[in-house]
Write a protein that holds these residues in place. Structure first.
Motif, PDB file in Angstrom:
ATOM      1  N   PRO A 195       3.201   4.022  -7.395  1.00 21.40           N
ATOM      2  CA  PRO A 195       2.132   3.847  -6.517  1.00 21.40           C
ATOM      3  C   PRO A 195       1.116   2.680  -6.779  1.00 21.40           C
ATOM      4  O   PRO A 195       0.685   1.902  -6.150  1.00 21.40           O
ATOM      5  CB  PRO A 195       1.536   5.323  -6.250  1.00 21.40           C
ATOM      6  CG  PRO A 195       2.616   6.102  -6.476  1.00 21.40           C
ATOM      7  CD  PRO A 195       3.504   5.302  -7.542  1.00 21.40           C
ATOM      8  N   GLU A 196       0.870   2.987  -8.402  1.00 17.03           N
ATOM      9  CA  GLU A 196      -0.003   2.013  -8.791  1.00 17.03           C
ATOM     10  C   GLU A 196       0.365   0.432  -8.750  1.00 17.03           C
ATOM     11  O   GLU A 196      -0.377  -0.577  -8.917  1.00 17.03           O
ATOM     12  CB  GLU A 196      -0.613   2.137 -10.288  1.00 17.03           C
ATOM     13  CG  GLU A 196       0.867   2.348 -11.261  1.00 17.03           C
ATOM     14  CD  GLU A 196       1.381   3.829 -11.452  1.00 17.03           C
ATOM     15  OE1 GLU A 196       1.887   4.124 -12.365  1.00 17.03           O
ATOM     16  OE2 GLU A 196       1.335   4.503 -10.287  1.00 17.03           O
ATOM     17  N   ASP A 197       1.508   0.192  -8.781  1.00 20.35           N
ATOM     18  CA  ASP A 197       2.143  -1.317  -8.534  1.00 20.35           C
ATOM     19  C   ASP A 197       1.841  -1.947  -7.018  1.00 20.35           C
ATOM     20  O   ASP A 197       2.089  -2.970  -7.052  1.00 20.35           O
ATOM     21  CB  ASP A 197       3.558  -1.215  -9.014  1.00 20.35           C
ATOM     22  CG  ASP A 197       3.801  -0.987 -10.309  1.00 20.35           C
ATOM     23  OD1 ASP A 197       2.874  -1.032 -11.132  1.00 20.35           O
ATOM     24  OD2 ASP A 197       4.907  -0.544 -10.827  1.00 20.35           O
ATOM     25  N   THR A 198       1.490  -1.013  -6.011  1.00 22.35           N
ATOM     26  CA  THR A 198       1.354  -1.480  -4.750  1.00 22.35           C
ATOM     27  C   THR A 198       0.130  -2.365  -4.613  1.00 22.35           C
ATOM     28  O   THR A 198      -0.062  -3.273  -3.704  1.00 22.35           O
ATOM     29  CB  THR A 198       1.296  -0.352  -3.838  1.00 22.35           C
ATOM     30  OG1 THR A 198       0.179   0.466  -3.985  1.00 22.35           O
ATOM     31  CG2 THR A 198       2.752   0.472  -3.967  1.00 22.35           C
ATOM     32  N   GLY A 199      -0.920  -2.131  -5.650  1.00 27.91           N
ATOM     33  CA  GLY A 199      -2.190  -2.844  -5.475  1.00 27.91           C
ATOM     34  C   GLY A 199      -3.210  -1.895  -4.632  1.00 27.91           C
ATOM     35  O   GLY A 199      -4.298  -2.541  -4.350  1.00 27.91           O
ATOM     36  N   LEU A 200      -2.509  -0.939  -4.094  1.00 35.37           N
ATOM     37  CA  LEU A 200      -3.687  -0.118  -3.076  1.00 35.37           C
ATOM     38  C   LEU A 200      -4.249   0.987  -3.856  1.00 35.37           C
ATOM     39  O   LEU A 200      -3.844   1.370  -5.081  1.00 35.37           O
ATOM     40  CB  LEU A 200      -2.719   0.580  -2.201  1.00 35.37           C
ATOM     41  CG  LEU A 200      -2.153  -0.265  -0.910  1.00 35.37           C
ATOM     42  CD1 LEU A 200      -1.297   0.420  -0.141  1.00 35.37           C
ATOM     43  CD2 LEU A 200      -3.079  -0.909  -0.241  1.00 35.37           C
ATOM     44  N   PRO A 201      -5.639   1.462  -3.740  1.00 38.65           N
ATOM     45  CA  PRO A 201      -6.174   2.528  -4.567  1.00 38.65           C
ATOM     46  C   PRO A 201      -5.288   3.796  -4.514  1.00 38.65           C
ATOM     47  O   PRO A 201      -4.739   4.315  -3.455  1.00 38.65           O
ATOM     48  CB  PRO A 201      -7.361   2.968  -3.493  1.00 38.65           C
ATOM     49  CG  PRO A 201      -7.575   1.747  -2.846  1.00 38.65           C
ATOM     50  CD  PRO A 201      -6.280   1.098  -2.365  1.00 38.65           C
ATOM     51  N   VAL A 202      -5.184   4.490  -5.803  1.00 36.86           N
ATOM     52  CA  VAL A 202      -4.385   5.626  -5.921  1.00 36.86           C
ATOM     53  C   VAL A 202      -5.265   6.848  -6.301  1.00 36.86           C
ATOM     54  O   VAL A 202      -5.882   6.922  -7.261  1.00 36.86           O
ATOM     55  CB  VAL A 202      -3.406   5.354  -6.898  1.00 36.86           C
ATOM     56  CG1 VAL A 202      -2.534   6.622  -7.164  1.00 36.86           C
ATOM     57  CG2 VAL A 202      -2.473   4.282  -6.646  1.00 36.86           C
ATOM     58  N   SER A 203      -5.267   7.717  -5.599  1.00 36.17           N
ATOM     59  CA  SER A 203      -6.125   8.725  -5.916  1.00 36.17           C
ATOM     60  C   SER A 203      -5.580  10.175  -5.373  1.00 36.17           C
ATOM     61  O   SER A 203      -4.589  10.324  -4.366  1.00 36.17           O
ATOM     62  CB  SER A 203      -7.506   8.956  -5.129  1.00 36.17           C
ATOM     63  OG  SER A 203      -7.576   8.702  -3.884  1.00 36.17           O
ATOM     64  N   GLY A 204      -6.031  11.396  -5.922  1.00 36.54           N
ATOM     65  CA  GLY A 204      -5.441  12.656  -5.494  1.00 36.54           C
ATOM     66  C   GLY A 204      -4.017  13.126  -5.824  1.00 36.54           C
ATOM     67  O   GLY A 204      -3.224  12.325  -6.413  1.00 36.54           O
ATOM     68  N   ARG A 205      -3.701  14.294  -5.363  1.00 36.11           N
ATOM     69  CA  ARG A 205      -2.176  14.702  -6.013  1.00 36.11           C
ATOM     70  C   ARG A 205      -1.312  14.163  -4.738  1.00 36.11           C
ATOM     71  O   ARG A 205      -1.399  13.861  -3.534  1.00 36.11           O
ATOM     72  CB  ARG A 205      -2.104  16.352  -5.840  1.00 36.11           C
ATOM     73  CG  ARG A 205      -2.855  16.970  -6.634  1.00 36.11           C
ATOM     74  CD  ARG A 205      -2.710  18.211  -6.780  1.00 36.11           C
ATOM     75  NE  ARG A 205      -1.445  18.636  -7.226  1.00 36.11           N
ATOM     76  CZ  ARG A 205      -0.644  19.999  -7.093  1.00 36.11           C
ATOM     77  NH1 ARG A 205      -1.509  20.961  -6.617  1.00 36.11           N
ATOM     78  NH2 ARG A 205       0.491  20.116  -7.083  1.00 36.11           N
TER      79      ARG A 205
END
Length: 290
Positions: A20-30
């Protein structure tokens, strides 16, 4: 086999492989999924979440070429993997006749291979079975339970990991090559049987098959640990046989002056009296051609 909804299976499998972190979008929560969420892929591809969900569920099967390109970028697909995504969105041709076509190897090609006394060569079918080989090609893979089936050799032979020092890479390439060779013909009965057997007998095969990796067999350097002549490092080139769609001629060669070249010469001397190239087994031919 994933024949009911191959496009959706492919999208889900490739989505799960992205961090998910490689998408460039914010990553948060479970997160309950290993890769990006469906709505995140939709954002990256510039389509609505509802439309992307319909693609994965098989309710939409014919996206435009522009959408397919956007999905390929969103899922980090390129080369063979992106080409496969395009194929999945086009109507599959009728393969009924192709499935019954004999996989016999041309006598001209057999004679050509027989003249390559210092060059191992094999002809592979759609499921990586050895349809023909020359004496040195046969000697290269001899001595295994599944010498005539390179896919089963990798996953079912007890000495496969000794024979292939880089077994993990070889295994990954074999499954990706099978995916590429089978294309979109997911209901080919022989392919279904092959995948079913290997999935039951080899957890490693099942894990790799689930990834939906797609890579054509082209050219590479491969290491072998041969029981007669020891370590071999060989370059190979895989060539399509235009007169027999689905067949691949794989030719191996050692670097000039290398220890592998000397090992090949030794292997050739040990097999100098071997019979002519092995032809296609009769059972692979269609009933009308036997």
């Amino acid at each position: 086999m994933d024949s009911a909804n191959p496009l959706g299976e492919y999208l889900r499998a490739r989505r799960a492989l992205i961090k998910p972190e490689d998408t460039g979008l914010p990553v948060s929560g479970r997160r309950r999924v290993t890769g990006p969420r469906r709505e995140e892929v939709a954002i990256l591809a510039g389509v609505s979440t509802d439309y992307y969900v319909r693609l994965e569920q098989g309710r939409e099967r014919s996206p435009s070429a522009q959408v397919v390109e956007a999905l390929a970028r969103a899922l980090h697909l390129s080369g063979d993997a992106a080409d496969h995504l395009h194929r999945l969105t086009r109507p599959a041709p009728d393969r009924g006749r192709a499935r019954t076509r004999s996989e016999r190897v041309s006598p001209v090609l057999l004679r050509m291979m027989a003249g390559w006394h210092r060059t191992p060569a094999v002809v592979l079918g759609r499921r990586l079975t050895v349809l023909a080989d020359n004496s040195l090609g046969r000697a290269l893979f001899a001595g295994h339970t599944h010498s005539g089936d390179l896919l089963r050799l990798v996953f079912l032979d007890p000495d496969a990991r000794a024979f292939y020092p880089d077994w993990e890479r070889v295994a990954s390439d074999a499954v990706a090559g099978l995916r590429s060779a089978s294309g979109t013909d997911h209901d080919d009965p022989q392919l279904v049987r092959t995948v079913g057997e290997l999935s039951l007998k080899s957890p490693e095969f099942g894990r790799l098959w689930a990834r939906h990796d797609i890579r054509r067999k082209t050219r590479e350097t491969k290491r072998f640990r041969h029981p007669l002549v020891g370590e071999l490092t060989l370059d190979y080139e895989s060539l399509t046989v235009n007169s027999a769609p689905g067949q691949q001629l794989v030719v191996y060669q050692a670097a000039p002056g290398s220890s592998s070249e000397q090992a090949l010469i030794l292997l050739g001397s040990l097999t100098a009296d071997a019979p002519a190239p092995r032809p296609t087994p009769p059972e692979t031919a269609s009933p009308g051609e036997r």
